[in-house]
Design an enzyme around this catalytic site. Structure first.
Site, PDB file in Angstrom:
ATOM      1  N   GLU A  96      -3.346  -0.233   8.362  1.00 17.73           N
ATOM      2  CA  GLU A  96      -2.106   0.153   9.059  1.00 17.73           C
ATOM      3  C   GLU A  96      -2.134  -0.423  10.461  1.00 17.73           C
ATOM      4  O   GLU A  96      -3.164  -0.385  11.151  1.00 17.73           O
ATOM      5  CB  GLU A  96      -1.986   1.675   9.231  1.00 17.73           C
ATOM      6  N   ASN A 142      -7.048   1.750  10.325  1.00 16.17           N
ATOM      7  CA  ASN A 142      -5.687   1.944  10.819  1.00 16.17           C
ATOM      8  C   ASN A 142      -5.764   1.931  12.334  1.00 16.17           C
ATOM      9  O   ASN A 142      -6.505   2.723  12.921  1.00 16.17           O
ATOM     10  CB  ASN A 142      -5.128   3.297  10.359  1.00 16.17           C
ATOM     11  N   HIS A 151      -3.152  10.927   1.093  1.00 11.92           N
ATOM     12  CA  HIS A 151      -2.559  10.702   2.421  1.00 11.92           C
ATOM     13  C   HIS A 151      -1.999  12.053   2.881  1.00 11.92           C
ATOM     14  O   HIS A 151      -0.790  12.223   3.055  1.00 11.92           O
ATOM     15  CB  HIS A 151      -1.480   9.619   2.337  1.00 11.92           C
ATOM     16  N   ARG A 208       0.857  -1.193   0.000  1.00  6.14           N
ATOM     17  CA  ARG A 208       0.000   0.000   0.000  1.00  6.14           C
ATOM     18  C   ARG A 208       0.892   1.242   0.000  1.00  6.14           C
ATOM     19  O   ARG A 208       1.693   1.426   0.916  1.00  6.14           O
ATOM     20  CB  ARG A 208      -0.881  -0.021   1.256  1.00  6.14           C
ATOM     21  N   TYR A 231      -3.676   1.559  16.171  1.00  4.47           N
ATOM     22  CA  TYR A 231      -2.406   1.583  16.905  1.00  4.47           C
ATOM     23  C   TYR A 231      -2.581   1.376  18.400  1.00  4.47           C
ATOM     24  O   TYR A 231      -1.862   0.614  19.017  1.00  4.47           O
ATOM     25  CB  TYR A 231      -1.682   2.921  16.659  1.00  4.47           C
ATOM     26  N   GLU A 269      -7.221   8.347   6.825  1.00  6.10           N
ATOM     27  CA  GLU A 269      -7.431   8.995   8.118  1.00  6.10           C
ATOM     28  C   GLU A 269      -7.937  10.434   7.992  1.00  6.10           C
ATOM     29  O   GLU A 269      -7.254  11.391   8.402  1.00  6.10           O
ATOM     30  CB  GLU A 269      -6.136   8.971   8.941  1.00  6.10           C
TER      31      GLU A 269
HETATM   32  O1  IFM Z   1       2.785   7.652  10.043  1.00  9.30           O
HETATM   33  C1  IFM Z   1       1.411   7.644  10.264  1.00  9.30           C
HETATM   34  C2  IFM Z   1       0.645   7.440   8.971  1.00  9.30           C
HETATM   35  O2  IFM Z   1       0.989   8.385   8.026  1.00  9.30           O
HETATM   36  C3  IFM Z   1      -0.823   7.541   9.236  1.00  9.30           C
HETATM   37  N1  IFM Z   1      -1.229   6.669  10.302  1.00  9.30           N
HETATM   38  C4  IFM Z   1      -0.474   6.695  11.521  1.00  9.30           C
HETATM   39  C5  IFM Z   1       1.010   6.554  11.218  1.00  9.30           C
HETATM   40  C6  IFM Z   1       1.819   6.571  12.537  1.00  9.30           C
HETATM   41  O3  IFM Z   1       1.581   7.749  13.233  1.00  9.30           O
END
Ligand code: IFM
Length: 458
Positions: free
Chosen positions: A366, A295, A122, A78, A297, A167
């Protein structure tokens, strides 16, 4: 790897990057300036005064990076297209040299047996569009649809998976409410207009992609798993406000064709502000998706809090009477984000529960962690914390699959260490270490771990 759960046949293991974060070559071959080029030059905006001018020099080293992907064994890569590289002013005809770069990249990936997955936006809006109002301005959504046509005309014959926006929460709220991201505006209500116009741009781009015959089109949202700090009603209500502001503002229009309700005064007012909405917009926005990109985290544990700014006239659109309290018991990454892999499964279960059959198949577009990586003298990078982060989250995806959530793929963020936005090059998310002084690439232990995992999954 023998104890690792098996993923279904056809499950996609991938890796992700984004144009501004890796390409460099900021002034080459007719590329125009983007809002991130401008913002990075604002004193104090980026740690260390870093810029994207050179980044990982991927524009020149893409063949080497494709070789790294091939060796890794990923089924899909991606990457994002830089709007300002292919349409320097954000309008008008395309820049052939810029389009040719992506043409070569796509051909190189296909030759290596890797499916390209393109993100159209992006975060790097052409500066000229920002000068005309950026995402506050409805016309930007139409410009985005035109740009989509330009890229689709060039790549749709070879790229099966397309992501319109990455995002949009960050573009709208970090860009126009708290100013931590480009264009660095701190404006309040226009952030809500930006959110709406981003959604509209997505909705207008979908039929363009369909006309071009693409196999799968979707969007990538950074959805939050919001957990109330206590089971008390005030914290539970705060968690719902947080979920509205982070998640529902996107998922409700996209999946249900409506904006969420909110019991919060400011938000109720903002969400019902129709000044920037036109009849029919929500129909455009809620056109069916082939997949929802998520995405993910880290979770947010939130509690009730007063408004940060008591004055409703100057209050920012992300101020919604909640505050994060962190997870002191969890390990924290180099971003200071708590690591809690089980929360990804919870997020997916929550989406399934809320949306049922209206939830399209999911790709985790992500997931990854920044760690304090340091190469050994022999060039190895022993990033055991990243391995355990990825291991935990992949197991969480496997658990979600077992729960019945239709997850089709998982992309590690990121293939390479890169420009981490306001943190510049100070944070490293890569499976591959980048020595920025020499541009040497050093695959970390996590790269070898991921390669073995993919190979073992067949
Ligand atoms: O680096 C970023 C990415 O560009 C978008 N999502 C979160 C990642 C980590 O912060």
């Amino acid at each position: 790897m023998s104890d690792f759960p098996s993923f279904p046949p056809g499950f996609v293991f991938g890796a992700a990057t984004a144009a501004f974060q890796i390409e460099g070559a900021a002034d080459e071959d007719g590329r125009g300036p983007s809002i991130w080029d401008t913002f990075a030059r604002r004193p104090g905006a980026i740690v260390g005064g870093d810029t994207g001018d050179v980044a990982c020099d991927h524009y020149h080293r893409y063949r080497e990076d494709i070789a790294l992907l091939k060796e890794l064994g990923v089924g899909s890569y991606r990457f994002s297209v830089s709007w300002a590289r292919v349409q320097p002013t954000g309008a008008g005809s395309g820049n052939k040299a810029g389009l040719d770069f992506y043409d070569r990249l796509v051909d190189g990936l296909l030759e290596a047996g890797i499916e390209p997955a393109v993100t159209l936006y992006h975060w790097d809006l052409p500066q000229e569009l920002e000068d005309k109002g950026g995402w506050r301005h409805r016309d930007t959504a139409y410009r985005f649809a035109d740009y989509t046509r330009l890229v689709a005309d060039s790549l749709a014959d070879r790229v099966p998976r397309w992501i319109t926006l990455n995002e949009p929460w960050c573009s709208a709220f970090l860009g126009y409410a708290n100013g931590l991201h480009a264009p660095g505006a701190r404006e309040g209500t226009p952030a809500l207009a930006a959110a709406h116009h981003l959604l509209l741009g997505h909705g207008l781009a979908l039929p363009v992609l369909r006309d071009a015959g693409v196999r799968e089109a979707g969007i990538a949202l950074n959805l939050d798993r919001v957990v109330p700090a206590t089971s008390g009603p005030r914290d539970v209500a705060a968690a719902l406000r947080a979920e509205t502001q982070r998640n529902l503002i996107w998922t409700e229009p996209l999946l249900k064709g409506r904006y969420p309700e909110s019991e919060d005064d400011t938000w109720a007012e903002l969400l019902h502000d129709r000044s920037f909405r036109r009849a029919g917009d929500l129909d455009v926005i809620s056109a069916p998706l082939d997949f929802l990109g998520i995405n993910y985290y880290t979770p947010s544990v939130v509690r009730d809090a007063p408004y940060r700014d008591p004055d409703p006239l100057t209050r920012q659109a992300d101020d919604n009477r909640f505050e994060g309290i962190g997870m002191p018991q969890a390990r924290h990454t180099a971003m200071d984000w708590p690591v809690a892999p089980h929360t990804l499964r919870e997020l997916l279960a929550g989406l399934k529960e809320r949306y049922g059959d209206a939830l399209p198949p999911v790709h985790i577009t992500e997931n990854g962690s920044a760690e304090h990586d340091l190469p050994e003298p022999d060039g190895t990078v022993r990033d055991t914390d990243r391995i355990s982060y990825l291991d935990g989250h992949l197991r969480s995806v496997a658990a979600a699959l077992a729960d019945g959530v239709d997850v089709r793929g998982y992309y590690v963020w990121s293939l390479l260490d890169n420009f981490e936005w306001a943190y510049g090059y100070s944070k490293r998310f890569g499976l591959v270490y980048v020595d920025y002084a020499t541009q040497r690439r050093l695959p970390k232990d996590s790269y070898h771990w991921y390669r073995e995992l993919i190979a073992a999954q067949g």
